[in-house]
Scaffold this active site. Structure first.
Site, PDB file in Angstrom:
ATOM      1  CE  LYS A   1      -1.615   1.913   3.942  1.00  0.00           C
ATOM      2  NZ  LYS A   1      -1.549   3.013   4.100  1.00  0.00           N
ATOM      3  CG  ASN A   2       2.897   2.543   3.446  1.00  0.00           C
ATOM      4  OD1 ASN A   2       1.540   2.844   3.532  1.00  0.00           O
ATOM      5  ND2 ASN A   2       3.268   1.892   4.675  1.00  0.00           N
TER       6      ASN A   2
ATOM      7  NE  ARG B   1       0.445  13.303   7.506  1.00  0.00           N
ATOM      8  CZ  ARG B   1      -0.046  14.451   8.194  1.00  0.00           C
ATOM      9  NH1 ARG B   1      -1.506  14.349   8.236  1.00  0.00           N
ATOM     10  NH2 ARG B   1       0.664  15.440   8.066  1.00  0.00           N
TER      11      ARG B   1
ATOM     12  CB  CYS C   1      -3.796   6.664  11.272  1.00  0.00           C
ATOM     13  SG  CYS C   1      -4.372   5.125  10.584  1.00  0.00           S
TER      14      CYS C   1
ATOM     15  NE  ARG D   1       0.839  10.520  10.186  1.00  0.00           N
ATOM     16  CZ  ARG D   1      -0.076   9.456   9.457  1.00  0.00           C
ATOM     17  NH1 ARG D   1       0.788   8.538   8.835  1.00  0.00           N
ATOM     18  NH2 ARG D   1      -1.203   9.348   9.780  1.00  0.00           N
TER      19      ARG D   1
ATOM     20  CG  ASP E   1       3.635   1.612   9.226  1.00  0.00           C
ATOM     21  OD1 ASP E   1       3.561   2.685   9.991  1.00  0.00           O
ATOM     22  OD2 ASP E   1       3.629   1.913   7.892  1.00  0.00           O
TER      23      ASP E   1
ATOM     24  CB  ILE F   1       8.442   6.829  13.711  1.00  0.00           C
ATOM     25  CG1 ILE F   1       9.675   6.160  13.565  1.00  0.00           C
ATOM     26  CG2 ILE F   1       8.078   7.881  12.586  1.00  0.00           C
ATOM     27  CD1 ILE F   1      11.035   6.927  13.174  1.00  0.00           C
TER      28      ILE F   1
ATOM     29  NE  ARG G   1      -6.937   4.662   6.356  1.00  0.00           N
ATOM     30  CZ  ARG G   1      -5.438   4.779   6.730  1.00  0.00           C
ATOM     31  NH1 ARG G   1      -5.581   4.653   8.004  1.00  0.00           N
ATOM     32  NH2 ARG G   1      -4.511   5.292   6.353  1.00  0.00           N
TER      33      ARG G   1
END
Length: 435
Positions: free
Chosen positions: A22-23, A100, A124, A129, A319, A341, A411
């Protein structure tokens, strides 16, 4: 609203194929805005975030056709930008608020058309961020940017962005992706220093190269991009999802058993592999055309607690922090987990405590003592990876665990309950929240 019902106690056994990342897919979809001819993206995960980004592209004037795989877990998308610029270049709040990554369309639109309006993003709630890293760099490239009514209004007075030598004040995956794409159509050379090095960024860079972009330093902290007047189309297969793979590895670690993960890149999972090996899992890697990873653990043997510190790639990924925390509830000893993070990424800890976990939070530190028996109850997902952690914990809980608000899960994971079922887990989706 759907929920998951989990009855723990079953070790996992079998083979699972990992979906596309996904990323990686999201910035690749945004990059299609740079192309003057068709882009074909293969191996997109059939998850909500991908569908939202496709809707964003359509709202801007792109023509997007999709084909679903037979198991409905993957998509192939063909994007045509022929109608871009014939209507207002506005990414609406109704879509952008859900995800985002939608902010990534801003730079490509600016670079190609000299103007864009994009709603400030959602996603999220895991901590700060800010998009200021994105916007300040775009301003250095010559854009004029203002915030009006919740929208980022951006124009390029002379219609052409300029290449810059830019050092990110902190490592940022999103900002690196954003500037990498944008620089491909900027005049002159752009150098990005202190750039993020996540595999998904390398995948985006290689797609841009297929489109004709001139990029050097891929997979390093210094990226150099020579801007061109236009980019063409290409076909690109998105890399596999290391976070989904890591989630299934954590599921095996907590439940025990023996599974094979297909279509993975073990090198991208190195920090997790080392933690789980030291905890008591056996992991074998196969490097062929269809890369595999086999992970096993005797369910009668107790795990050993290990410490984890999240960091930008190649460090331990934030993650996977929540999933490992769930695993460590069943490990002998005390694990110290440090989240470097995001400042608000321990929301799953309270829900794990509802299941019986022995946890103590101290700022960015979490102390997890185990092993502690987990018991069934209803828990609430607070974000994408937190929901995965709760599902993992449910695999060893006595009684029934109900995970609410799994729209977070949808998601980022394509059919996770179906994949777990194929491995022998007792996991079921309850439609509308009714048993």
């Amino acid at each position: 609203m759907d929920r998951l019902k989990i009855s723990g106690g079953n070790p996992l056994k079998g083979t699972v194929q990992i979906s596309g990342a996904k990323n990686a897919a999201l910035p690749c979809l945004a990059a299609s805005l740079l192309a003057t001819s068709d882009i074909s993206l293969v191996n997109l995960p059939a998850v909500e975030d991908i569908r939202i980004m496709i809707s964003v592209l359509k709202s801007l004037g792109c023509e997007v056709s999709t084909k679903e795989s037979e198991d409905k877990l993957e998509l192939t998308a063909t994007i045509s930008t022929g109608n871009l610029g014939k209507c207002e270049l506005i990414a609406p709040y109704e879509l952008v608020k859900k995800m985002r990554a939608s902010i990534l369309v801003l730079g490509p639109l600016l670079a190609r058309f000299g103007m864009a309006s994009v709603s400030l993003p959602g996603g999220c709630a895991i901590g700060s961020r800010p998009v200021n890293l994105h916007l300040s760099a775009l301003e250095q490239m010559g854009a004029t940017i203002s915030i009006d009514g919740g929208y980022v209004q951006a124009t390029v007075p002379n219609k052409e962005l300029q290449g810059i030598d830019h050092t990110f004040e902190k490592v940022s995956v999103g900002a690196t992706e954003h500037l990498l794409m944008t620089a491909c159509l900027a005049r002159g050379t752009t150098i990005l220093r202190n750039a993020a090095m996540e595999p998904e960024i390398g995948d985006l860079a290689r797609m841009l190269q297929k489109m004709g972009a001139e990029i050097t330093g891929i997979d390093s902290p210094i990226l150099t991009i020579n801007g061109l007047s236009e980019l063409g189309g290409c076909q690109h297969t998105v890399i596999s999802d290391r976070i989904e793979a890591g989630t299934f590895m954590c599921a095996l670690a907590i439940a025990g058993g023996d599974i094979v993960l297909e279509r993975v890149e073990p090198e991208n999972l190195r920090p997790l592999i080392e933690v789980l090996k030291l905890s008591g899992c056996k992991i074998d890697e196969t490097n062929g055309s269809n890369k595999q990873l086999r992970i096993s653990r005797d369910p009668d043997k107790t795990l050993t607690a290990r410490d984890v510190v999240t960091a930008p790639y190649p460090g331990f990924p934030t993650d996977l922090q929540a999933q490992v925390m769930a695993v460590m509830t069943q490990a002998n000893g005390t694990s110290i987990i440090k989240e470097n993070i995001f400042e608000n990424r321990f929301q799953h800890a309270m829900e794990l405590e509802r299941l019986g976990a022995n946890l103590k939070l101290d700022g960015r530190l979490a102390y997890v003592s185990g092993p502690t028996p987990l018991s069934g109850c209803t828990v609430m997902a607070t974000d994408l990876r937190a929901s995965a952690a709760l599902v993992i914990a449910g695999l060893v809980a006595k009684g029934e665990v109900f995970v609410d608000r799994i729209y977070h899960l949808d998601r980022g994971y394509a059919g996770i309950e179906r994949k777990l079922q194929s491995l022998g887990a007792n996991v079921h989706r309850v439609k509308g929240g009714r048993v």
